[in-house]
Design a protein around this motif. Sequence first.
Motif, PDB file in Angstrom:
ATOM      1  N   HIS A  64      65.911  -7.837  85.938  1.00 61.28           N
ATOM      2  CA  HIS A  64      66.229  -6.491  86.426  1.00 61.28           C
ATOM      3  C   HIS A  64      67.532  -6.469  87.220  1.00 61.28           C
ATOM      4  CE1 HIS A  64      62.412  -4.645  85.169  1.00 61.28           C
ATOM      5  NE2 HIS A  64      61.867  -5.805  85.478  1.00 61.28           N
ATOM      6  N   GLY A  65      68.534  -7.168  86.723  1.00 59.06           N
ATOM      7  CA  GLY A  65      69.849  -7.154  87.357  1.00 59.06           C
ATOM      8  C   GLY A  65      70.901  -6.624  86.413  1.00 59.06           C
ATOM      9  N   ASN A  66      72.165  -7.031  86.656  1.00 56.96           N
ATOM     10  CA  ASN A  66      73.249  -6.559  85.799  1.00 56.96           C
ATOM     11  C   ASN A  66      74.136  -7.702  85.293  1.00 56.96           C
ATOM     12  OD1 ASN A  66      74.617  -7.243  88.137  1.00 56.96           O
ATOM     13  ND2 ASN A  66      75.868  -5.369  88.176  1.00 56.96           N
ATOM     14  N   ARG A  67      73.606  -8.940  85.347  1.00 52.88           N
ATOM     15  CA  ARG A  67      74.370 -10.061  84.816  1.00 52.88           C
ATOM     16  C   ARG A  67      74.311 -10.049  83.298  1.00 52.88           C
ATOM     17  NH1 ARG A  67      72.219 -15.466  86.925  1.00 52.88           N
ATOM     18  NH2 ARG A  67      74.186 -16.250  86.063  1.00 52.88           N
ATOM     19  N   CYS A 109      61.425   0.284  80.639  1.00 54.18           N
ATOM     20  CA  CYS A 109      62.855   0.253  80.925  1.00 54.18           C
ATOM     21  C   CYS A 109      63.659   0.684  79.693  1.00 54.18           C
ATOM     22  CB  CYS A 109      63.291  -1.141  81.371  1.00 54.18           C
ATOM     23  SG  CYS A 109      62.641  -1.620  82.986  1.00 54.18           S
ATOM     24  N   VAL A 110      64.938   0.928  79.898  1.00 54.29           N
ATOM     25  CA  VAL A 110      65.789   1.488  78.854  1.00 54.29           C
ATOM     26  C   VAL A 110      66.475   0.388  78.042  1.00 54.29           C
ATOM     27  CG1 VAL A 110      67.724   3.036  78.365  1.00 54.29           C
ATOM     28  CG2 VAL A 110      66.247   3.479  80.335  1.00 54.29           C
ATOM     29  N   PRO A 111      66.230   0.335  76.739  1.00 59.15           N
ATOM     30  CA  PRO A 111      67.028  -0.552  75.895  1.00 59.15           C
ATOM     31  C   PRO A 111      68.331   0.148  75.505  1.00 59.15           C
ATOM     32  CG  PRO A 111      65.260   0.430  74.600  1.00 59.15           C
ATOM     33  CD  PRO A 111      65.149   0.994  75.998  1.00 59.15           C
ATOM     34  N   VAL A 112      69.445  -0.524  75.723  1.00 55.70           N
ATOM     35  CA  VAL A 112      70.754   0.034  75.388  1.00 55.70           C
ATOM     36  C   VAL A 112      71.398  -0.860  74.333  1.00 55.70           C
ATOM     37  CG1 VAL A 112      73.013   0.741  76.222  1.00 55.70           C
ATOM     38  CG2 VAL A 112      71.009   0.994  77.703  1.00 55.70           C
ATOM     39  N   TYR A 113      71.621  -0.291  73.170  1.00 59.65           N
ATOM     40  CA  TYR A 113      72.243  -1.002  72.057  1.00 59.65           C
ATOM     41  C   TYR A 113      73.699  -0.563  71.942  1.00 59.65           C
ATOM     42  CZ  TYR A 113      67.269  -0.945  70.541  1.00 59.65           C
ATOM     43  OH  TYR A 113      65.902  -1.017  70.461  1.00 59.65           O
ATOM     44  N   LEU A 114      74.590  -1.520  71.744  1.00 59.53           N
ATOM     45  CA  LEU A 114      76.008  -1.221  71.568  1.00 59.53           C
ATOM     46  C   LEU A 114      76.540  -1.997  70.368  1.00 59.53           C
ATOM     47  CD1 LEU A 114      77.040  -1.689  75.304  1.00 59.53           C
ATOM     48  CD2 LEU A 114      77.111   0.506  74.102  1.00 59.53           C
ATOM     49  N   TYR A 115      77.364  -1.332  69.575  1.00 61.71           N
ATOM     50  CA  TYR A 115      78.078  -2.073  68.530  1.00 61.71           C
ATOM     51  C   TYR A 115      79.393  -1.368  68.220  1.00 61.71           C
ATOM     52  CZ  TYR A 115      76.234   1.316  65.078  1.00 61.71           C
ATOM     53  OH  TYR A 115      75.910   2.453  64.385  1.00 61.71           O
ATOM     54  N   HIS A 126      69.288  -4.268  79.159  1.00 63.71           N
ATOM     55  CA  HIS A 126      67.968  -3.935  79.693  1.00 63.71           C
ATOM     56  C   HIS A 126      68.187  -3.209  81.021  1.00 63.71           C
ATOM     57  CE1 HIS A 126      64.575  -5.221  82.444  1.00 63.71           C
ATOM     58  NE2 HIS A 126      63.883  -4.675  81.465  1.00 63.71           N
ATOM     59  N   ALA A 127      67.861  -1.901  81.054  1.00 56.06           N
ATOM     60  CA  ALA A 127      68.221  -1.087  82.210  1.00 56.06           C
ATOM     61  C   ALA A 127      67.011  -0.357  82.781  1.00 56.06           C
ATOM     62  CB  ALA A 127      69.315  -0.081  81.835  1.00 56.06           C
ATOM     63  N   GLY A 128      66.346  -0.980  83.750  1.00 54.92           N
ATOM     64  CA  GLY A 128      65.412  -0.255  84.595  1.00 54.92           C
ATOM     65  C   GLY A 128      66.230   0.439  85.680  1.00 54.92           C
ATOM     66  N   VAL A 136      74.521  -2.132  84.186  1.00 59.08           N
ATOM     67  CA  VAL A 136      74.564  -3.209  83.207  1.00 59.08           C
ATOM     68  C   VAL A 136      75.173  -2.721  81.892  1.00 59.08           C
ATOM     69  CG1 VAL A 136      72.190  -2.806  82.368  1.00 59.08           C
ATOM     70  CG2 VAL A 136      73.231  -5.071  82.162  1.00 59.08           C
ATOM     71  N   THR A 137      74.946  -1.451  81.554  1.00 56.29           N
ATOM     72  CA  THR A 137      75.570  -0.891  80.352  1.00 56.29           C
ATOM     73  C   THR A 137      77.086  -0.933  80.466  1.00 56.29           C
ATOM     74  OG1 THR A 137      73.666   0.541  79.911  1.00 56.29           O
ATOM     75  CG2 THR A 137      75.767   1.193  78.939  1.00 56.29           C
ATOM     76  N   GLY A 138      77.598  -0.581  81.631  1.00 54.20           N
ATOM     77  CA  GLY A 138      79.043  -0.634  81.853  1.00 54.20           C
ATOM     78  C   GLY A 138      79.590  -2.049  81.813  1.00 54.20           C
ATOM     79  N   GLU A 139      78.826  -2.996  82.330  1.00 53.80           N
ATOM     80  CA  GLU A 139      79.272  -4.396  82.298  1.00 53.80           C
ATOM     81  C   GLU A 139      79.448  -4.865  80.861  1.00 53.80           C
ATOM     82  OE1 GLU A 139      80.151  -6.278  85.010  1.00 53.80           O
ATOM     83  OE2 GLU A 139      79.900  -4.322  85.990  1.00 53.80           O
TER      84      GLU A 139
END
Length: 252
Positions: A64-67, A109-115, A126-128, A136-139
Amino acid sequence: MAVDNNRVIGITTRNGGVSAYPADAMNMAHYIDDLPANVVHNQQLLAEAIGVPRENWVFPVQTHGNRIAQVTAEHRGTNIDELTGDLHGYDGLWTIEADVLLTMCFADCVPVYLYSLVDSFTALGHAGWRGTLGMVTGELIKEVTHPEELVCIIGPSICPDCYEVNEDIRRQFNALPFDTAPFFERKDSGHYKINLKALNREIALFHGVKPENIWISAHCTAEHPDFFSYRTECGNTGRMLAFIGTRNEHDS
Protein backbone atom coordinates in the motif's frame (compact mmCIF):
# COMPACT_ATOMS: atom_id res chain seq x y z
CA MET A 1 -10.35 -9.88 -20.15
CA ALA A 2 -9.17 -8.31 -23.40
CA VAL A 3 -6.64 -9.51 -25.94
CA ASP A 4 -5.70 -6.94 -28.58
CA ASN A 5 -2.62 -6.92 -30.79
CA ASN A 6 -1.01 -9.49 -28.48
CA ARG A 7 -1.71 -7.33 -25.41
CA VAL A 8 -3.49 -9.16 -22.60
CA ILE A 9 -5.39 -7.14 -19.96
CA GLY A 10 -7.86 -8.27 -17.34
CA ILE A 11 -8.86 -9.10 -13.81
CA THR A 12 -10.20 -12.35 -12.41
CA THR A 13 -13.49 -12.74 -10.54
CA ARG A 14 -14.23 -14.86 -7.50
CA ASN A 15 -15.84 -17.61 -9.58
CA GLY A 16 -14.55 -20.81 -11.10
CA GLY A 17 -11.69 -21.82 -8.82
CA VAL A 18 -11.09 -24.35 -6.05
CA SER A 19 -10.68 -22.13 -2.97
CA ALA A 20 -13.15 -21.89 -0.10
CA TYR A 21 -14.40 -18.26 -0.24
CA PRO A 22 -17.03 -19.61 0.35
CA ALA A 23 -16.69 -22.42 -2.22
CA ASP A 24 -15.29 -22.93 -5.71
CA ALA A 25 -13.63 -19.52 -5.47
CA MET A 26 -10.81 -18.17 -7.62
CA ASN A 27 -8.51 -16.89 -4.88
CA MET A 28 -5.22 -15.78 -6.42
CA ALA A 29 -3.25 -14.75 -3.31
CA HIS A 30 -0.65 -16.83 -1.48
CA TYR A 31 -0.65 -14.45 1.50
CA ILE A 32 -4.09 -15.33 2.89
CA ASP A 33 -5.46 -18.47 4.55
CA ASP A 34 -5.61 -20.79 1.57
CA LEU A 35 -3.77 -23.91 0.49
CA PRO A 36 -0.82 -23.08 -1.79
CA ALA A 37 -1.96 -25.86 -4.12
CA ASN A 38 -5.32 -24.12 -4.51
CA VAL A 39 -3.67 -20.86 -5.56
CA VAL A 40 -1.42 -22.64 -8.05
CA HIS A 41 -4.42 -24.49 -9.46
CA ASN A 42 -6.34 -21.24 -9.86
CA GLN A 43 -3.32 -19.61 -11.50
CA GLN A 44 -3.09 -22.46 -13.98
CA LEU A 45 -6.74 -22.02 -14.92
CA LEU A 46 -6.04 -18.37 -15.73
CA ALA A 47 -2.82 -19.18 -17.57
CA GLU A 48 -4.68 -21.53 -19.87
CA ALA A 49 -7.48 -19.00 -20.42
CA ILE A 50 -5.18 -16.15 -21.45
CA GLY A 51 -2.43 -18.15 -23.13
CA VAL A 52 0.37 -16.86 -20.91
CA PRO A 53 2.17 -19.54 -18.86
CA ARG A 54 2.61 -19.00 -15.13
CA GLU A 55 6.36 -19.08 -15.63
CA ASN A 56 6.08 -15.69 -17.37
CA TRP A 57 4.17 -13.97 -14.57
CA VAL A 58 5.68 -11.46 -12.14
CA PHE A 59 4.08 -10.64 -8.78
CA PRO A 60 5.29 -8.06 -6.22
CA VAL A 61 4.60 -8.12 -2.49
CA GLN A 62 2.35 -5.07 -2.20
CA THR A 63 2.45 -2.82 0.87
CA HIS A 64 0.00 0.00 0.00
CA GLY A 65 2.75 2.45 -0.94
CA ASN A 66 3.94 4.18 -4.09
CA ARG A 67 7.23 2.42 -4.84
CA ILE A 68 7.55 1.12 -8.37
CA ALA A 69 9.97 -1.23 -10.10
CA GLN A 70 10.98 -2.01 -13.65
CA VAL A 71 10.83 -5.71 -14.38
CA THR A 72 12.39 -7.75 -17.18
CA ALA A 73 12.36 -11.32 -18.39
CA GLU A 74 14.78 -12.14 -15.57
CA HIS A 75 11.98 -11.47 -13.05
CA ARG A 76 9.55 -13.94 -14.59
CA GLY A 77 8.19 -16.39 -12.04
CA THR A 78 8.81 -14.11 -9.06
CA ASN A 79 6.40 -14.89 -6.19
CA ILE A 80 4.19 -17.09 -8.38
CA ASP A 81 4.72 -20.52 -6.80
CA GLU A 82 5.31 -19.02 -3.36
CA LEU A 83 6.13 -15.67 -1.82
CA THR A 84 9.78 -14.69 -1.46
CA GLY A 85 11.69 -11.60 -0.44
CA ASP A 86 11.98 -10.45 -4.04
CA LEU A 87 10.04 -7.39 -5.23
CA HIS A 88 8.85 -6.74 -1.68
CA GLY A 89 7.25 -3.37 -1.00
CA TYR A 90 6.27 -2.42 -4.55
CA ASP A 91 2.81 -1.30 -5.64
CA GLY A 92 3.68 -0.49 -9.23
CA LEU A 93 5.43 -2.49 -11.92
CA TRP A 94 6.43 -1.56 -15.45
CA THR A 95 8.18 -3.27 -18.31
CA ILE A 96 9.13 -2.77 -21.94
CA GLU A 97 9.53 -6.48 -22.65
CA ALA A 98 7.12 -8.94 -24.20
CA ASP A 99 6.26 -12.27 -22.61
CA VAL A 100 6.26 -10.68 -19.15
CA LEU A 101 2.88 -10.64 -17.43
CA LEU A 102 2.57 -8.05 -14.67
CA THR A 103 0.21 -9.22 -11.92
CA MET A 104 -1.14 -7.91 -8.60
CA CYS A 105 -3.87 -8.94 -6.17
CA PHE A 106 -6.94 -6.84 -5.34
CA ALA A 107 -10.04 -6.89 -3.18
CA ASP A 108 -11.38 -3.27 -3.31
CA CYS A 109 -8.27 -1.22 -4.15
CA VAL A 110 -7.94 0.31 -7.62
CA PRO A 111 -6.09 -1.56 -10.36
CA VAL A 112 -4.53 0.91 -12.79
CA TYR A 113 -3.40 -0.42 -16.16
CA LEU A 114 -1.17 1.63 -18.44
CA TYR A 115 0.19 0.93 -21.89
CA SER A 116 1.70 2.96 -24.70
CA LEU A 117 0.16 3.37 -28.12
CA VAL A 118 3.58 3.85 -29.75
CA ASP A 119 5.98 1.51 -27.98
CA SER A 120 6.08 -1.50 -25.66
CA PHE A 121 5.73 0.31 -22.30
CA THR A 122 3.29 -1.58 -20.06
CA ALA A 123 2.51 -0.94 -16.38
CA LEU A 124 0.25 -1.98 -13.53
CA GLY A 125 -0.47 -0.08 -10.32
CA HIS A 126 -2.20 -0.90 -7.02
CA ALA A 127 -3.93 2.16 -5.56
CA GLY A 128 -5.79 2.04 -2.28
CA TRP A 129 -6.12 5.33 -0.44
CA ARG A 130 -2.45 5.26 0.54
CA GLY A 131 -1.26 4.45 -2.96
CA THR A 132 -3.56 7.10 -4.36
CA LEU A 133 -2.25 9.64 -1.86
CA GLY A 134 1.28 8.67 -2.90
CA MET A 135 0.22 8.99 -6.57
CA VAL A 136 1.56 5.58 -7.56
CA THR A 137 -0.22 6.06 -10.90
CA GLY A 138 1.80 9.22 -11.45
CA GLU A 139 5.04 7.48 -10.50
CA LEU A 140 4.43 4.96 -13.27
CA ILE A 141 3.53 7.62 -15.82
CA LYS A 142 6.77 9.48 -15.05
CA GLU A 143 8.67 6.56 -16.59
CA VAL A 144 7.58 7.52 -20.12
CA THR A 145 8.71 10.48 -22.21
CA HIS A 146 5.36 10.98 -23.94
CA PRO A 147 2.49 10.40 -21.51
CA GLU A 148 0.03 11.72 -24.08
CA GLU A 149 0.56 8.43 -25.94
CA LEU A 150 -0.56 6.33 -22.96
CA VAL A 151 -3.84 4.51 -22.42
CA CYS A 152 -4.98 4.34 -18.79
CA ILE A 153 -7.59 1.82 -17.68
CA ILE A 154 -8.96 2.11 -14.14
CA GLY A 155 -10.39 -1.26 -13.21
CA PRO A 156 -13.12 -2.59 -10.90
CA SER A 157 -12.74 -1.29 -7.34
CA ILE A 158 -14.77 0.02 -4.45
CA CYS A 159 -17.12 2.95 -5.13
CA PRO A 160 -17.63 6.08 -2.99
CA ASP A 161 -20.96 4.84 -1.65
CA CYS A 162 -19.19 1.83 -0.11
CA TYR A 163 -15.98 3.43 1.13
CA GLU A 164 -15.40 6.24 3.58
CA VAL A 165 -12.40 7.77 5.34
CA ASN A 166 -12.00 9.98 8.38
CA GLU A 167 -11.11 13.66 8.51
CA ASP A 168 -7.42 12.97 9.14
CA ILE A 169 -7.10 10.95 5.94
CA ARG A 170 -9.11 13.45 3.92
CA ARG A 171 -6.87 16.27 5.12
CA GLN A 172 -3.76 14.46 3.89
CA PHE A 173 -5.04 14.70 0.32
CA ASN A 174 -4.74 18.49 0.50
CA ALA A 175 -1.03 17.96 -0.21
CA LEU A 176 -1.73 16.73 -3.74
CA PRO A 177 -0.95 19.20 -6.55
CA PHE A 178 -4.58 19.68 -7.59
CA ASP A 179 -7.89 20.40 -5.91
CA THR A 180 -9.07 17.18 -4.27
CA ALA A 181 -12.27 18.57 -2.73
CA PRO A 182 -14.51 17.29 -5.60
CA PHE A 183 -13.48 13.72 -4.83
CA PHE A 184 -14.82 13.73 -1.26
CA GLU A 185 -18.37 13.98 0.08
CA ARG A 186 -18.94 14.68 3.77
CA LYS A 187 -21.39 12.38 5.55
CA ASP A 188 -23.50 13.15 8.61
CA SER A 189 -21.12 10.98 10.63
CA GLY A 190 -18.27 13.40 9.89
CA HIS A 191 -16.55 10.86 7.68
CA TYR A 192 -16.13 11.28 3.94
CA LYS A 193 -16.97 9.25 0.90
CA ILE A 194 -13.84 9.02 -1.26
CA ASN A 195 -13.83 8.46 -5.01
CA LEU A 196 -10.60 6.56 -5.59
CA LYS A 197 -11.31 5.86 -9.25
CA ALA A 198 -11.86 9.54 -10.04
CA LEU A 199 -8.80 10.55 -8.02
CA ASN A 200 -6.61 8.21 -10.05
CA ARG A 201 -8.11 9.58 -13.25
CA GLU A 202 -7.19 13.08 -12.08
CA ILE A 203 -3.66 11.92 -11.26
CA ALA A 204 -3.33 10.47 -14.76
CA LEU A 205 -4.58 13.74 -16.28
CA PHE A 206 -2.20 15.78 -14.12
CA HIS A 207 0.72 13.71 -15.41
CA GLY A 208 -0.19 14.21 -19.06
CA VAL A 209 -2.51 11.38 -20.10
CA LYS A 210 -5.19 12.58 -22.52
CA PRO A 211 -8.78 12.42 -21.17
CA GLU A 212 -9.92 10.47 -24.23
CA ASN A 213 -7.34 7.79 -23.41
CA ILE A 214 -8.65 7.09 -19.89
CA TRP A 215 -11.27 4.41 -19.26
CA ILE A 216 -12.97 3.70 -15.93
CA SER A 217 -14.80 0.51 -14.99
CA ALA A 218 -18.29 1.06 -13.62
CA HIS A 219 -18.08 -2.05 -11.41
CA CYS A 220 -17.90 -1.67 -7.64
CA THR A 221 -16.18 -4.62 -6.00
CA ALA A 222 -18.16 -4.14 -2.78
CA GLU A 223 -21.52 -4.23 -4.56
CA HIS A 224 -20.90 -6.79 -7.31
CA PRO A 225 -21.21 -10.41 -6.11
CA ASP A 226 -18.66 -11.65 -8.65
CA PHE A 227 -15.80 -9.83 -6.91
CA PHE A 228 -13.98 -10.30 -3.62
CA SER A 229 -14.40 -7.32 -1.28
CA TYR A 230 -12.16 -6.87 1.75
CA ARG A 231 -14.47 -4.26 3.21
CA THR A 232 -17.78 -6.04 2.63
CA GLU A 233 -16.44 -9.38 3.85
CA CYS A 234 -14.52 -7.91 6.81
CA GLY A 235 -11.18 -9.19 5.55
CA ASN A 236 -12.25 -12.84 5.34
CA THR A 237 -12.09 -13.10 1.58
CA GLY A 238 -9.94 -14.03 -1.37
CA ARG A 239 -8.17 -11.81 -3.87
CA MET A 240 -8.65 -11.14 -7.57
CA LEU A 241 -5.64 -10.97 -9.86
CA ALA A 242 -5.21 -8.02 -12.19
CA PHE A 243 -2.83 -8.62 -15.08
CA ILE A 244 -1.39 -6.94 -18.13
CA GLY A 245 1.30 -7.96 -20.57
CA THR A 246 2.32 -8.20 -24.20
CA ARG A 247 2.85 -11.52 -25.94
CA ASN A 248 5.32 -12.09 -28.74
CA GLU A 249 3.64 -12.42 -32.11
CA HIS A 250 4.68 -16.07 -32.42
CA ASP A 251 2.69 -16.83 -29.24
CA SER A 252 -0.60 -15.45 -30.55
